[in-house]
Design an enzyme around this catalytic site. Structure first.
Site, mmCIF file in Angstrom:
data_model
loop_
_atom_site.group_PDB
_atom_site.id
_atom_site.type_symbol
_atom_site.label_atom_id
_atom_site.label_comp_id
_atom_site.label_asym_id
_atom_site.label_seq_id
_atom_site.Cartn_x
_atom_site.Cartn_y
_atom_site.Cartn_z
ATOM 1 N N HIS A 1 -0.329 7.933 -6.712
ATOM 2 C CA HIS A 1 1.078 8.063 -6.347
ATOM 3 C C HIS A 1 1.607 6.752 -5.775
ATOM 4 O O HIS A 1 2.684 6.273 -6.164
ATOM 5 C CB HIS A 1 1.238 9.197 -5.329
ATOM 6 C CG HIS A 1 2.627 9.366 -4.821
ATOM 7 N ND1 HIS A 1 3.112 8.661 -3.743
ATOM 8 C CD2 HIS A 1 3.647 10.158 -5.238
ATOM 9 C CE1 HIS A 1 4.368 9.008 -3.518
ATOM 10 N NE2 HIS A 1 4.714 9.912 -4.411
ATOM 11 N N HIS A 2 0.846 6.158 -4.866
ATOM 12 C CA HIS A 2 1.309 4.935 -4.213
ATOM 13 C C HIS A 2 1.480 3.786 -5.202
ATOM 14 O O HIS A 2 2.508 3.096 -5.194
ATOM 15 C CB HIS A 2 0.329 4.528 -3.109
ATOM 16 C CG HIS A 2 0.632 5.142 -1.782
ATOM 17 N ND1 HIS A 2 1.814 4.922 -1.108
ATOM 18 C CD2 HIS A 2 -0.094 5.967 -0.978
ATOM 19 C CE1 HIS A 2 1.806 5.573 0.043
ATOM 20 N NE2 HIS A 2 0.661 6.229 0.135
#
Length: 305
Positions: free
Chosen positions: A163-164
């Protein structure tokens, strides 16, 4: 915005998003270096931390946690400050960007709010400032991962680092090419993070038993964010390429990336929700190994156990 400090007003007034965009285009390799360094830390960081404390990973994890499993006092206090700062930052972003999106929906309808690209709104004015800072904020948000390692995480969850790194790359690309649909991304993410990071701050303060019942609802809001994101992206692509489409102020490549990103998030967050709240694993016995998963921007329940 409900209240803007004078210093922040000056930053908004002096913001030159077009110059920032040009710098990001000229230095696009920078985000790749950051991403590679981050991924290297994801896989090496936990092992390096274990070596620094002079023990094996399992013992390092145990030694890094306090009795309540939230980390050493220094780490815990740092987490409170960090998460509270991100929550306040997100509240300011929400109070600026979200009203503009709602006003555009009321005045222009869904098509206008999604596909009418205004360079001034995207790169200048106070709205442009918070759009640009939103894109750049994905770099410091990587610090979330450092806190997981300092808490003794032996293996960082895929959803967390995926996600990051993907949202960082996507945000950099979007600010370079410009996108009328990006206001949806910023407004939703700011809004969710306002609540999510406040939750993390309260949990780190020692109120995790009080806020824990809210965890599944925050995750549901995150999933709804992905559903809306998929719909907005498909709508923009339909207007861009579909028969009878009216055109849309987006980049085709950027929308394809956005669709892959949102669809993958929807799958991963939904899978995590089922595993965490619908079919959760059995809790460990008292005194047994910790079940902390520490998923930042993921399962808020698991992050604070």
């Amino acid at each position: 915005m409900f209240f803007t400090p004078p210093q922040l007003q000056k930053l908004e007034q002096d913001w030159n998003g077009l110059a920032v965009r040009d710098w990001m285009i000229a230095n696009v390799d920078v985000v790749l270096y950051i991403s590679f360094l981050y991924l290297g830390f994801v896989f090496i960081g936990p092992k390096l931390f274990a070596k620094l404390v002079g023990t094996n990973p399992a013992a390092a994890a145990a030694g890094a946690r306090s009795a309540d499993g939230t980390g050493s006092p220094i780490v815990r206090r740092s987490m409170v400050v960090w998460n509270l700062a991100l929550s306040i930052f997100s509240i300011f972003g929400t109070s600026t960007v979200t009203p503009v999106l709602l006003r555009n929906l009321a005045n222009k309808g869904f098509y206008g709010a999604t596909c009418d690209f205004k360079e001034t709104e995207f790169y200048t004015t106070n709205v442009g400032f918070w759009m640009g800072i939103f894109a750049l904020s994905k770099i410091p948000e990587l610090v979330d991962t450092i806190f997981l390692v300092l808490q003794g995480k032996q293996e960082l969850p895929f959803l967390h680092w995926y996600h990051h790194v993907t949202v960082l790359l996507f945000s950099w690309h979007t600010y370079c090419v410009g996108s009328s649909a990006y206001i949806w991304v910023a407004a939703m993410n700011y809004s969710v993070h306002s609540v999510m990071y406040l939750y993390f701050a309260l949990a780190a303060l020692g109120y995790k038993r009080v806020v824990r019942p809210l965890a599944p609802y925050i995750t549901i809001i995150q999933i709804l964010q992905m559903v809306v994101g998929c719909y907005v992206t498909i709508f923009a692509l339909q207007e861009l390429h579909g028969e009878g489409g009216r055109g849309c102020g987006v980049s085709p490549a950027n929308m394809r990336i956005q669709l892959v990103m949102y669809a993958s998030y929807l799958y991963l967050f939904s899978k995590m929700f089922v595993a965490s709240y619908i079919r959760p694993p059995k809790r460990p016995t008292v005194g047994g190994p910790s079940s902390t998963a520490g998923v930042s921007n993921g399962s808020v329940e698991k992050k604070v156990k």
